[in-house]
Design a protein around this motif. Structure first.
Motif, PDB file in Angstrom:
ATOM      1  N   MET A   1       9.786  70.744 105.363  1.00 18.84           N
ATOM      2  CA  MET A   1       8.450  70.430 105.848  1.00 18.84           C
ATOM      3  C   MET A   1       8.132  71.366 106.997  1.00 18.84           C
ATOM      4  SD  MET A   1       6.992  66.793 107.354  1.00 18.84           S
ATOM      5  CE  MET A   1       7.393  65.903 105.874  1.00 18.84           C
ATOM      6  N   GLN A   2       6.892  71.906 107.007  1.00 18.95           N
ATOM      7  CA  GLN A   2       6.492  72.802 108.083  1.00 18.95           C
ATOM      8  C   GLN A   2       5.036  72.562 108.443  1.00 18.95           C
ATOM      9  OE1 GLN A   2       7.033  76.722 106.479  1.00 18.95           O
ATOM     10  NE2 GLN A   2       5.287  76.576 105.119  1.00 18.95           N
ATOM     11  N   ASP A   3       4.726  72.817 109.737  1.00 17.65           N
ATOM     12  CA  ASP A   3       3.359  72.682 110.192  1.00 17.65           C
ATOM     13  C   ASP A   3       2.529  73.831 109.635  1.00 17.65           C
ATOM     14  OD1 ASP A   3       4.105  70.484 111.630  1.00 17.65           O
ATOM     15  OD2 ASP A   3       4.445  71.584 113.494  1.00 17.65           O
ATOM     16  N   VAL A   4       1.244  73.569 109.369  1.00 18.21           N
ATOM     17  CA  VAL A   4       0.357  74.604 108.859  1.00 18.21           C
ATOM     18  C   VAL A   4      -0.947  74.574 109.636  1.00 18.21           C
ATOM     19  CG1 VAL A   4       1.305  74.547 106.526  1.00 18.21           C
ATOM     20  CG2 VAL A   4      -0.563  73.016 107.108  1.00 18.21           C
ATOM     21  N   LYS A   5      -1.584  75.754 109.648  1.00 12.34           N
ATOM     22  CA  LYS A   5      -2.909  75.844 110.231  1.00 12.34           C
ATOM     23  C   LYS A   5      -3.942  75.726 109.114  1.00 12.34           C
ATOM     24  CE  LYS A   5      -1.341  78.872 113.989  1.00 12.34           C
ATOM     25  NZ  LYS A   5      -1.510  80.197 114.638  1.00 12.34           N
ATOM     26  N   GLY A   6      -5.165  75.364 109.466  1.00 11.36           N
ATOM     27  CA  GLY A   6      -6.204  75.241 108.461  1.00 11.36           C
ATOM     28  C   GLY A   6      -6.307  73.823 107.954  1.00 11.36           C
ATOM     29  N   PRO A   7      -6.553  73.633 106.653  1.00 16.28           N
ATOM     30  CA  PRO A   7      -6.748  72.288 106.103  1.00 16.28           C
ATOM     31  C   PRO A   7      -5.540  71.395 106.375  1.00 16.28           C
ATOM     32  CG  PRO A   7      -7.292  73.981 104.485  1.00 16.28           C
ATOM     33  CD  PRO A   7      -6.642  74.689 105.628  1.00 16.28           C
ATOM     34  N   GLN A   8      -5.810  70.172 106.765  1.00 19.12           N
ATOM     35  CA  GLN A   8      -4.748  69.230 107.091  1.00 19.12           C
ATOM     36  C   GLN A   8      -4.331  68.380 105.899  1.00 19.12           C
ATOM     37  OE1 GLN A   8      -3.306  69.093 110.487  1.00 19.12           O
ATOM     38  NE2 GLN A   8      -4.258  71.073 110.059  1.00 19.12           N
ATOM     39  N   GLY A   9      -5.171  68.361 104.860  1.00 16.95           N
ATOM     40  CA  GLY A   9      -4.816  67.622 103.667  1.00 16.95           C
ATOM     41  C   GLY A   9      -4.959  66.126 103.818  1.00 16.95           C
ATOM     42  N   LEU A  10      -4.558  65.407 102.783  1.00 17.48           N
ATOM     43  CA  LEU A  10      -4.615  63.953 102.806  1.00 17.48           C
ATOM     44  C   LEU A  10      -3.492  63.394 103.673  1.00 17.48           C
ATOM     45  CD1 LEU A  10      -5.131  63.236  98.984  1.00 17.48           C
ATOM     46  CD2 LEU A  10      -6.911  63.288 100.748  1.00 17.48           C
ATOM     47  N   SER A  11      -3.700  62.171 104.115  1.00 19.88           N
ATOM     48  CA  SER A  11      -2.589  61.453 104.750  1.00 19.88           C
ATOM     49  C   SER A  11      -1.721  60.862 103.652  1.00 19.88           C
ATOM     50  CB  SER A  11      -3.126  60.352 105.657  1.00 19.88           C
ATOM     51  OG  SER A  11      -3.746  59.326 104.872  1.00 19.88           O
ATOM     52  N   GLU A  12      -0.493  60.522 103.993  1.00 23.28           N
ATOM     53  CA  GLU A  12       0.409  59.925 103.016  1.00 23.28           C
ATOM     54  C   GLU A  12      -0.151  58.605 102.501  1.00 23.28           C
ATOM     55  OE1 GLU A  12       2.882  61.061 101.518  1.00 23.28           O
ATOM     56  OE2 GLU A  12       3.359  62.865 102.662  1.00 23.28           O
ATOM     57  N   ALA A  13      -0.815  57.858 103.386  1.00 23.94           N
ATOM     58  CA  ALA A  13      -1.392  56.576 102.968  1.00 23.94           C
ATOM     59  C   ALA A  13      -2.511  56.783 101.959  1.00 23.94           C
ATOM     60  CB  ALA A  13      -1.899  55.815 104.191  1.00 23.94           C
ATOM     61  N   GLU A  14      -3.396  57.778 102.245  1.00 26.94           N
ATOM     62  CA  GLU A  14      -4.490  58.070 101.308  1.00 26.94           C
ATOM     63  C   GLU A  14      -3.932  58.513  99.957  1.00 26.94           C
ATOM     64  OE1 GLU A  14      -8.244  59.746 103.860  1.00 26.94           O
ATOM     65  OE2 GLU A  14      -6.426  60.977 103.817  1.00 26.94           O
ATOM     66  N   ALA A  15      -2.912  59.373  99.997  1.00 25.74           N
ATOM     67  CA  ALA A  15      -2.324  59.873  98.756  1.00 25.74           C
ATOM     68  C   ALA A  15      -1.713  58.733  97.946  1.00 25.74           C
ATOM     69  CB  ALA A  15      -1.275  60.935  99.057  1.00 25.74           C
ATOM     70  N   ALA A  16      -1.011  57.826  98.637  1.00 27.90           N
ATOM     71  CA  ALA A  16      -0.388  56.703  97.940  1.00 27.90           C
ATOM     72  C   ALA A  16      -1.438  55.804  97.298  1.00 27.90           C
ATOM     73  CB  ALA A  16       0.484  55.910  98.911  1.00 27.90           C
ATOM     74  N   ALA A  17      -2.555  55.584  98.011  1.00 32.54           N
ATOM     75  CA  ALA A  17      -3.622  54.736  97.472  1.00 32.54           C
ATOM     76  C   ALA A  17      -4.242  55.368  96.232  1.00 32.54           C
ATOM     77  CB  ALA A  17      -4.678  54.495  98.548  1.00 32.54           C
ATOM     78  N   ARG A  18      -4.483  56.672  96.271  1.00 30.33           N
ATOM     79  CA  ARG A  18      -5.077  57.349  95.101  1.00 30.33           C
ATOM     80  C   ARG A  18      -4.091  57.384  93.930  1.00 30.33           C
ATOM     81  NH1 ARG A  18      -8.921  62.364  97.250  1.00 30.33           N
ATOM     82  NH2 ARG A  18     -10.083  61.115  98.767  1.00 30.33           N
ATOM     83  N   LEU A  19      -2.820  57.561  94.237  1.00 27.14           N
ATOM     84  CA  LEU A  19      -1.824  57.568  93.173  1.00 27.14           C
ATOM     85  C   LEU A  19      -1.795  56.219  92.459  1.00 27.14           C
ATOM     86  CD1 LEU A  19       0.456  59.208  91.798  1.00 27.14           C
ATOM     87  CD2 LEU A  19       2.035  58.205  93.457  1.00 27.14           C
TER      88      LEU A  19
END
Length: 834
Positions: A1-19
């Motif tokens: 896992m690494q930090d990135v600049k730019g888009p932060q993406g979904l949160s783990e909670a949001e991803a789990a809910a959509r899944l």
């Protein structure tokens, strides 16, 4: 896992809910058959019920030995079917690759690897050269991204991707400079970031997979024909059995004996082995075809192979090798065709420039083609590179050589872009355009190359460099070496080969001519869109090449051929081929590079992606069908004497010969073994010179039925003669039963020899190799010896002892039957082989 600049993406909670709400990023899988379902299918068969019924009656009569033997026969039939079906299921499971690819996503501002199945809509995915795209995505950024979309479009060359400017509507695969990438495609160059817009069934690959569920597979004709035949015999057998039960009970006052006699009549009349033999032929045919590196996923397709009239084939990877090679070099007016010989030194420079303008570790198939042919001299270091851009569709790279001052510059790209970079005058551009048009007519993809020297600070754009036009390179996806011969064999067998591809018409026509297809009209996808179904059916009568075709158009083409009463086989490897593969009478997928969706939709999989294997498969399919007709003719013939021997004693008050255990013995030993014998027969000499058979022609033609009845009644006459002769000699009932049964078994062998070939003589048939035949004869003689000379077995079958003259008479009856049939066969041959 690494930090990135730019888009932060979904949160783990949001991803789990959509899944949870939308489901995993997987394609729907078909329901798997369980062992219980297979067993239930077997126990519904009539013969199983008759065996159980007879076993129960023997139990009531107190004859536990015969009851257990009949129950053993029933258990054996279930075991054989269950083992066979579960093996088929395991083969299918082994073929389907369910391993989910990994995906690099940004969640909560961190980049992390997750299983592809866990990617959800809205995820930010990071893509690099060599990555498989895990889901449909809109490109947020794209740095020199080239994507191989042949899986979805059939086009062999990768396409460029650009970043989306604002919100854009979803687009279909295919075409340059689109801001979308699609699940299952491959990045061959560059890197980028995308936002997932569709997963699983909602993706382009998923839509095609879901659409397959709406295409109903047709019932195989042989299944329908044999099913109707078995049902007809079952009805007749049930009526006769009922009459026998009543007659036996009234005349002999034995209801249980009447039930056993009725069951024996039912078993003798019911050609239960027809479905069994059909299954054995399909399983053995699948095994035999697998030796040609072809996997039969749906054994029923084997029966249709011999009737195939049209073979629809993809171009990329099917007729061609699915790899780019350098086909032609042009410098000025000089043209050099690559033929495997050493490239002349002046032209070798073009290949060196191609390598210098390519990635050092290439994924792009065109760059791989340059690396395969050239290695520039010197220890060069890449100092600067300029990738593709909207202003210049070319790649420019600047190299430093340690042994010379300044820099070496190489560029490759679209001819008009390289001409612009070299600042060529209009007359030279016109000459280049003429050369490009000439090469394009041959189906090539054309790159122009330029070189230059640079001394000074690094330029800010390629236009700051002084470049010289070096020449043109034509690249092609070469034809598979075995294709020409395979196409010739198809034509000799009356099979029309049609090419359906997503590539351009000129390229498609060029490959078709090279492959030896009868190139008629070339029909494009745009033209198909202007035609209704009736007009399309008329056009496909003349068209051989279909170019720039979309997935739904492939399906329409197959359906148009079917509307013309053609029997269609369709080859393909991409997801875009799957609907057409399933809709075709025979879908043929490529096993090496084919997709799961294509393999799931197909009936046959070419394990080594060899087009020539298809011709071997057609040959084997025709052989299997020929031998199946021989086996079916034999089965119909042999049931006449079996039923006759069961009925005649009842009509004339003589001792009963056949009880359920005798008929079970014949059904479970002789007939299945004979089916293996006929399956192993060699092919007829003219098997690939005949036109495809009419798919609507019945397996049991009028000529075959009459010939089978002639054989059967002749055998019955010989057996009844043996029966009455034994009665007239005053032999005991067990002895009469024994001599009649032996004669029945031996005349059964005569019928096998009589049906080995419809087109050759008995002597030719005897010379033909068939190890299974002699093993079967040895097995039958061995079993007969055990029954006749081992007292427990003889008592079980209620036989009396036989002498040498009795056995000699049975053998003579066998030979006489065969000789008479061989004398009669020439009068029926034309009806059997028509």
């Amino acid at each position: 896992m690494q930090d990135v600049k730019g888009p932060q993406g979904l949160s783990e909670a949001e991803a789990a809910a959509r899944l949870k709400a939308e489901g995993p990023n997987l394609l729907p899988q078909p329901e798997k058959r369980t062992v219980l379902r297979i067993v239930l299918g077997v126990v519904r068969e009539p013969m199983f019920g008759l065996l159980l019924g007879a076993g129960v009656i023997y139990m009531i009569l107190g004859d536990q030995r015969e009851a257990l033997i009949l129950l053993g026969f029933a258990t054996l039939s279930i075991s054989i079917a269950v083992i066979q079906e579960t093996r088929s299921e395991r083969v299918i499971e082994a073929l389907r690759d369910l391993t989910s690819p990994r995906a690099l996503v940004i969640r909560d501002g961190h980049a992390r690897r997750i299983a592809g199945r866990d990617v959800v809509r809205g995820d930010i995915i990071m893509l690099a050269e060599g990555d498989r795209v895990p889901a449909d995505a809109r490109m947020i950024s794209a740095n020199e991204v080239l994507v191989d979309e042949s899986l979805l479009t059939g086009e062999s060359a990768p396409v460029r991707k650009t970043a989306a400017s604002g919100e854009v509507a979803a687009m279909r695969p295919g075409g340059e400079d689109l801001p979308f990438v699609f699940s299952g495609t491959l990045l061959v160059h560059g890197q980028g970031i995308g936002e997932v817009v569709a997963t699983g069934p909602s993706s382009e690959i998923g839509k095609i997979g879901t659409a397959l569920g709406g295409i109903e597979a047709e019932e195989p004709p042989l299944r329908a024909q044999t099913g109707a035949l078995v049902r007809g015999f079952a009805i007749v057998g049930a009526v006769l059995a009922s009459a026998v039960v009543i007659l036996f009970s009234l005349t002999r006052h034995d209801w249980l004996g009447g039930l056993l006699a009725g069951i024996a009549i039912s078993m003798s009349m019911l050609p239960e082995e027809i479905p069994l033999v059909l299954t054995v032929f399909m399983v053995m045919g699948s095994w035999r075809i697998s030796r040609a590196r072809v996997l039969t996923r749906r054994a029923a397709a084997i029966e249709t192979l011999g009737a195939t009239t049209v073979l629809c084939t993809d171009k990329t990877g099917t007729l061609t090798q699915n790899r780019m090679t350098v086909a032609e070099l042009r410098v000025g007016d000089f043209v050099y065709h690559m033929d495997g010989e050493e490239v002349p030194a002046p032209l070798k420079r073009l290949l060196d420039l191609g390598v210098l303008a390519s990635a050092q570790e290439p994924f792009d198939p065109m760059e791989k083609a340059f690396h395969a042919l050239a290695t520039p001299d010197g220890d060069l270091t890449l100092e600067r590179g300029f990738g593709l851009s909207s202003e210049l569709l070319a790649v420019t790279q600047i190299w430093k050589a340690p042994d010379r001052p300044g820099y070496i510059v190489a560029a490759k790209g679209a001819p008009e872009a390289i001409a612009k970079l070299c600042k060529l005058p209009e007359e030279e551009i016109a000459a280049i355009r003429r050369s490009v048009d000439d090469m394009a007519e041959k189906g090539m993809r054309i790159l122009a190359l330029a070189e230059g020297d640079h001394a000074g600070p690094m330029p800010s754009t390629p236009f700051d460099l002084s470049m010289r036009f070096a020449g043109l390179v034509g690249l092609a996806d070469p034809l598979r070496p075995e294709v020409k011969q395979a196409v010739r064999e198809c034509r000799a067998a009356g099979i029309r080969v049609a090419m359906i591809t997503g590539d351009y018409p000129a390229t498609a026509r060029s490959i078709a001519v090279e492959a030896g297809l009868e190139v008629g009209d070339v029909l494009t996808g745009a033209e198909i869109d202007q035609l209704d179904d009736k007009a399309l059916s008329e056009h496909v009568r003349r068209a051989t090449v279909f170019a720039r075709i979309l997935p739904e158009q492939k399906l329409r083409i197959v359906q148009a051929f079917k509307a013309n009463d053609e029997i269609v086989a369709m080859t393909g490897d991409g997801v875009n081929d799957a609907p057409a593969l399933k809709a075709a009478h025979i879908g043929i997928a490529m096993g090496g590079r084919g997709t799961d969706v294509a393999r799931e939709a197909a009936a046959i999989v070419l394990l080594d992606d060899d087009f020539a294997s298809m011709v071997k498969t057609v040959r084997l399919g025709r052989r299997i069908y020929d031998n199946l007709r021989k086996a079916m003719g034999y089965i119909l013939a042999v049931h006449v004497p079996i039923a006759g021997v069961a009925i005649v004693p009842l009509l004339f008050g003589g001792p009963l010969i056949l009880t359920p255990i005798h008929i079970a013995f014949l059904e479970m030993v002789i007939d299945p073994v004979c089916s293996v014998v006929f399956e192993a027969e060699e092919e007829e000499p003219n098997v690939m010179q005949r036109k495809p058979r009419d798919r609507m022609s019945p397996l049991f033609s009028g000529g075959l039925i009459v010939w089978s009845l002639v054989q059967g009644f002749l055998a019955l006459g010989v057996i009844i003669a043996s029966y009455w002769l034994a009665m007239s000699r005053g032999m005991s009932e067990p002895e009469v039963r024994a001599i009649t049964f032996v004669t029945l078994v031996l005349t059964n062998i005569s019928l096998i020899f009589a049906n080995r070939s419809f087109s050759t003589s008995l002597l030719d048939a005897l010379r033909a190799h068939n190890r299974a035949l002699w093993l079967e004869i040895a097995a039958v003689i061995a079993v007969l010896a055990v029954i006749l000379f081992w007292l427990p077995a003889r008592e079980l079958f209620r036989f009396g002892p036989l002498h040498a003259d009795d056995l000699g008479f049975a053998a003579i009856a066998c030979v006489v039957t065969l000789v008479i049939l061989e004398l009669l066969k020439p009068f029926w041959r034309h009806r059997l082989t028509a």
